[in-house]
Every structure is written in structure tokens, then in C-alpha cells.
Scaffold this motif. Structure first.
Motif, PDB file in Angstrom:
ATOM      1  N   ILE A   1       0.928  -1.008   0.011  1.00  0.00           N
ATOM      2  CA  ILE A   1      -0.024  -0.305  -0.085  1.00  0.00           C
ATOM      3  C   ILE A   1       0.492   1.081  -0.078  1.00  0.00           C
ATOM      4  CG2 ILE A   1      -1.975   1.285   0.857  1.00  0.00           C
ATOM      5  CD1 ILE A   1      -3.310  -1.402   2.403  1.00  0.00           C
ATOM      6  N   ALA A   2       1.015   1.637  -1.492  1.00  0.00           N
ATOM      7  CA  ALA A   2       2.232   2.563  -1.045  1.00  0.00           C
ATOM      8  C   ALA A   2       1.052   4.610  -0.870  1.00  0.00           C
ATOM      9  CB  ALA A   2       2.640   3.484  -3.067  1.00  0.00           C
ATOM     10  N   ILE A   3       1.974   5.178  -0.045  1.00  0.00           N
ATOM     11  CA  ILE A   3       0.681   6.466   0.249  1.00  0.00           C
ATOM     12  C   ILE A   3       2.054   7.338   0.540  1.00  0.00           C
ATOM     13  CG2 ILE A   3      -0.256   7.995   1.516  1.00  0.00           C
ATOM     14  CD1 ILE A   3      -1.394   5.576   3.417  1.00  0.00           C
ATOM     15  N   ALA A   4       1.322   8.666  -0.778  1.00  0.00           N
ATOM     16  CA  ALA A   4       2.381   9.830  -0.917  1.00  0.00           C
ATOM     17  C   ALA A   4       1.569  10.987  -0.159  1.00  0.00           C
ATOM     18  CB  ALA A   4       2.653  10.310  -2.445  1.00  0.00           C
ATOM     19  N   TYR A   5       2.903  11.695   0.953  1.00  0.00           N
ATOM     20  CA  TYR A   5       2.454  13.029   1.598  1.00  0.00           C
ATOM     21  C   TYR A   5       3.086  13.938   1.818  1.00  0.00           C
ATOM     22  CZ  TYR A   5       0.572   9.412   4.516  1.00  0.00           C
ATOM     23  OH  TYR A   5       0.120   8.572   6.219  1.00  0.00           O
ATOM     24  N   HIS A   6       2.297  14.746   0.235  1.00  0.00           N
ATOM     25  CA  HIS A   6       3.407  16.015   0.430  1.00  0.00           C
ATOM     26  C   HIS A   6       3.354  17.137   1.583  1.00  0.00           C
ATOM     27  CE1 HIS A   6       3.103  15.258  -3.740  1.00  0.00           C
ATOM     28  NE2 HIS A   6       2.591  14.160  -3.505  1.00  0.00           N
ATOM     29  N   VAL A   7       4.438  16.896   2.207  1.00  0.00           N
ATOM     30  CA  VAL A   7       4.917  18.324   2.860  1.00  0.00           C
ATOM     31  C   VAL A   7       5.212  19.571   2.776  1.00  0.00           C
ATOM     32  CG1 VAL A   7       6.238  16.379   3.768  1.00  0.00           C
ATOM     33  CG2 VAL A   7       7.534  17.923   3.094  1.00  0.00           C
ATOM     34  N   ASP A   8       4.826  20.852   3.732  1.00  0.00           N
ATOM     35  CA  ASP A   8       4.228  21.624   3.678  1.00  0.00           C
ATOM     36  C   ASP A   8       5.780  22.537   3.620  1.00  0.00           C
ATOM     37  OD1 ASP A   8       4.423  21.854   6.459  1.00  0.00           O
ATOM     38  OD2 ASP A   8       3.054  23.481   6.408  1.00  0.00           O
ATOM     39  N   TYR A   9       6.998  22.872   4.199  1.00  0.00           N
ATOM     40  CA  TYR A   9       8.672  22.763   4.594  1.00  0.00           C
ATOM     41  C   TYR A   9       8.509  23.538   3.686  1.00  0.00           C
ATOM     42  CZ  TYR A   9      10.670  18.388   5.024  1.00  0.00           C
ATOM     43  OH  TYR A   9      10.326  16.825   4.723  1.00  0.00           O
ATOM     44  N   TRP A  10       9.001  22.761   1.865  1.00  0.00           N
ATOM     45  CA  TRP A  10       8.781  23.790   1.127  1.00  0.00           C
ATOM     46  C   TRP A  10       8.457  24.683   0.338  1.00  0.00           C
ATOM     47  CZ3 TRP A  10      13.787  22.536  -1.386  1.00  0.00           C
ATOM     48  CH2 TRP A  10      14.522  21.533  -1.324  1.00  0.00           C
ATOM     49  N   ASP A  11       7.084  24.825   0.468  1.00  0.00           N
ATOM     50  CA  ASP A  11       5.971  25.819   0.381  1.00  0.00           C
ATOM     51  C   ASP A  11       6.244  27.429   0.008  1.00  0.00           C
ATOM     52  OD1 ASP A  11       4.621  23.482  -0.288  1.00  0.00           O
ATOM     53  OD2 ASP A  11       3.203  24.229   0.947  1.00  0.00           O
ATOM     54  N   ASN A  12       7.776  27.377   0.811  1.00  0.00           N
ATOM     55  CA  ASN A  12       8.539  29.289   1.058  1.00  0.00           C
ATOM     56  C   ASN A  12       9.598  29.413  -0.068  1.00  0.00           C
ATOM     57  OD1 ASN A  12       6.321  30.211   2.240  1.00  0.00           O
ATOM     58  ND2 ASN A  12       7.133  29.519   3.599  1.00  0.00           N
ATOM     59  N   LEU A  13       9.986  27.684  -0.856  1.00  0.00           N
ATOM     60  CA  LEU A  13      11.097  27.904  -1.312  1.00  0.00           C
ATOM     61  C   LEU A  13      11.221  28.271  -2.674  1.00  0.00           C
ATOM     62  CD1 LEU A  13      12.712  25.689   0.748  1.00  0.00           C
ATOM     63  CD2 LEU A  13      13.513  28.188   1.291  1.00  0.00           C
ATOM     64  N   GLY A  14       9.812  28.733  -2.899  1.00  0.00           N
ATOM     65  CA  GLY A  14       9.580  28.881  -4.402  1.00  0.00           C
ATOM     66  C   GLY A  14       8.156  27.964  -5.096  1.00  0.00           C
ATOM     67  N   TRP A  15       8.073  27.578  -5.481  1.00  0.00           N
ATOM     68  CA  TRP A  15       7.076  26.390  -5.409  1.00  0.00           C
ATOM     69  C   TRP A  15       6.206  25.789  -4.176  1.00  0.00           C
ATOM     70  CZ3 TRP A  15       4.394  26.736  -9.458  1.00  0.00           C
ATOM     71  CH2 TRP A  15       3.602  25.323 -10.291  1.00  0.00           C
ATOM     72  N   ARG A  16       4.483  26.390  -4.425  1.00  0.00           N
ATOM     73  CA  ARG A  16       3.795  25.444  -4.025  1.00  0.00           C
ATOM     74  C   ARG A  16       2.999  24.919  -3.746  1.00  0.00           C
ATOM     75  NH1 ARG A  16      -1.182  25.033  -1.979  1.00  0.00           N
ATOM     76  NH2 ARG A  16      -1.285  25.289   0.050  1.00  0.00           N
ATOM     77  N   ASP A  17       3.705  23.872  -3.294  1.00  0.00           N
ATOM     78  CA  ASP A  17       3.229  22.275  -4.177  1.00  0.00           C
ATOM     79  C   ASP A  17       1.835  22.764  -4.042  1.00  0.00           C
ATOM     80  OD1 ASP A  17       2.108  19.549  -4.334  1.00  0.00           O
ATOM     81  OD2 ASP A  17       4.384  18.737  -3.141  1.00  0.00           O
ATOM     82  N   PRO A  18       0.407  22.351  -4.584  1.00  0.00           N
ATOM     83  CA  PRO A  18      -0.789  22.114  -4.416  1.00  0.00           C
ATOM     84  C   PRO A  18      -1.620  21.027  -3.606  1.00  0.00           C
ATOM     85  CG  PRO A  18      -0.031  22.084  -6.952  1.00  0.00           C
ATOM     86  CD  PRO A  18       1.287  21.585  -6.349  1.00  0.00           C
ATOM     87  N   PHE A  19      -0.473  20.589  -4.121  1.00  0.00           N
ATOM     88  CA  PHE A  19      -1.022  18.856  -2.753  1.00  0.00           C
ATOM     89  C   PHE A  19      -0.202  19.184  -1.297  1.00  0.00           C
ATOM     90  CE2 PHE A  19      -0.863  17.449  -7.229  1.00  0.00           C
ATOM     91  CZ  PHE A  19      -1.716  17.647  -7.241  1.00  0.00           C
ATOM     92  N   SER A  20       0.175  20.071  -0.983  1.00  0.00           N
ATOM     93  CA  SER A  20       1.257  20.450   0.462  1.00  0.00           C
ATOM     94  C   SER A  20       0.249  20.415   1.832  1.00  0.00           C
ATOM     95  CB  SER A  20       2.467  21.227   0.633  1.00  0.00           C
ATOM     96  OG  SER A  20       1.861  22.404   0.700  1.00  0.00           O
ATOM     97  N   ALA A  21      -0.069  20.308   2.885  1.00  0.00           N
ATOM     98  CA  ALA A  21      -0.442  20.601   4.075  1.00  0.00           C
ATOM     99  C   ALA A  21       0.513  20.294   4.700  1.00  0.00           C
ATOM    100  CB  ALA A  21      -1.481  19.614   3.373  1.00  0.00           C
TER     101      ALA A  21
END
Length: 211
Positions: free
Chosen positions: A39-59
Motif C-alpha cells: 500500500i503506497a501513500i505519498a504525503y506532500h509536506v509543506d516546509y518547501w512551500d516558501n522556497l520557490g514553489w508551492r506544492d498544490p498537494f502540500s498540507a
């Protein structure tokens, strides 16, 4: 109504579209999701969001999920890409040899919990837990199947990234009763995953999903 497929090993990837080291780990997760024993799950973390690109799936919720593993596994810090296998083994998410070795070791471990059952009904997940003891935590996670994003800024600027099994919502049911008990959880998604986890050690006792 959808019916469950019991899968043996849970692989959780902590990733970000803003991280230049993450695309190989994202690709590995896409391979692993085709393994009937994973069972594979991808969690998109939010601590990269202020470093050039806001990941639309981050939380922030997914960063907090990663921090649970950082504390419990006594790691010096969070990082991406990170994979966690069955809640107890962690490694760099792009290290395919280490990831597959950990999956093989987890698959050989004896599971003391009877299998769970997961179905969907009227916009809710219906989970029969069969917990081997009281006090475990039930997590039901809604996933997006696959998304493609053109990255315009940040470390991956100019790339088009494919992400799969993207966590979008998580509902926790604490203090699950021992034995077979049915829980109706208000959650819906393209894929649903149910995990029975020890809140003290984060060891994943049982897991199943529906597509």
C-alpha cells in the motif's frame, strides 16, 4: 459498493514538488503501487512551500505526520524524500535497494492481527478492524490516484511532475476496541486506505485499501 484488497506492507513517502531530490522517489512510489503486496501513500509536506514553489498537494497535516516518525524513530530532523515502511523502518525515498529490502523484511514478519475489511457506502468508509488489542489507532486516508503538474518555479522549474497515491484527507479514530468492531468513517476519495497503528511505537499492525 467497493470491496477491499488486503495488502501486506505500507510504504509512506514524504515528498514535495519543490524538492529536486524527490522526483526519483515519486517514480519509485509509482512503481511500488503496482505491487499487490504494497500500500503506497505519498504525503506532500509543506516546509518547501516558501522556497520557490508551492506544492498544490502540500498540507501542514502531512508535515505533522512526518514529525510523528521523526520523534518516534529518534531522527535528528525531517527530510525529503523519506520513505517509512510499516511505521518502523525509514530510509531515503529514492534508495530503491533500501526501500525494497525493507519491504521484503516487513513482509516476512508475522502479523498478529487478523485482516481488516474495508468497504465504502454512501460517502463513508466502513472498516471492520479486528484489532489484536485495545488502544490502537485507526487511520483512514483518502488518496488522489495520479496527478501531473507543470512546475513553474523553484528547484524543479521547467519539469512536469507525475505524482500518485497523493494523500488528501486523513481521519483518525483513537482507542480502537479489541476484536472485530465496525467503524463508519465519513471520508471519500479516488482510493481509500485503512491503517491500524500503534500510537506509541507507530508500528502498523494491519492495513487494507479499496480502489
Amino acid at each position: 459498493m467497493m470491496h477491499a484488497i488486503l495488502l501486506a506492507v505500507v510504504v509512506e513517502l514524504f515528498t514535495s514538488q519543490g524538492c529536486s531530490s524527490c522526483p526519483p522517489a515519486d517514480a519509485l512510489l509509482r512503481e511500488l503501487r503496482n505491487d499487490p503486496n504494497v500500500i503506497a501513500i505519498a504525503y506532500h509536506v509543506d516546509y518547501w512551500d516558501n522556497l520557490g514553489w508551492r506544492d498544490p498537494f502540500s498540507a501542514r497535516e502531512w508535515t505533522q505526520r512526518q514529525m510523528e516518525y521523526v520523534r518516534t524513530l529518534k531522527l535528528p530532523s525531517a527530510y525529503t524524500p523519506q520513505m517509512v515502511v510499516d511505521g518502523t523502518r525509514q530510509m531515503v525515498g529514492s534508495n530503491a535497494v533500501a526501500v525494497r529490502t525493507a519491504i521484503g523484511a516487513a513482509a516476512r514478519e508475522e502479523k498478529n492481527s487478523p485482516p481488516m475489511r474495508l468497504t465504502t457506502e454512501n460517502g463513508s468508509a466502513v472498516v471492520v478492524t479486528n484489532a489484536p488489542r485495545a488502544g490502537l489507532e485507526l487511520l483512514v486516508i483518502a488518496l488522489n490516484d495520479q496527478q501531473t503538474t507543470k512546475i513553474e518555479r523553484g528547484e524543479n522549474a521547467g519539469l512536469t511532475l507525475a505524482n500518485a497515491n497523493i494523500a488528501r484527507k486523513l481521519v483518525r479514530v483513537p482507542n480502537v476496541a479489541a476484536g472485530p468492531h465496525t467503524y463508519r468513517v465519513p471520508i471519500a476519495g479516488e482510493r481509500l486506505v485503512a491503517i491500524l497503528q500503534d500510537p506509541a511505537t507507530l508500528h502498523i499492525v494491519s492495513a487494507t485499501n479499496v480502489k
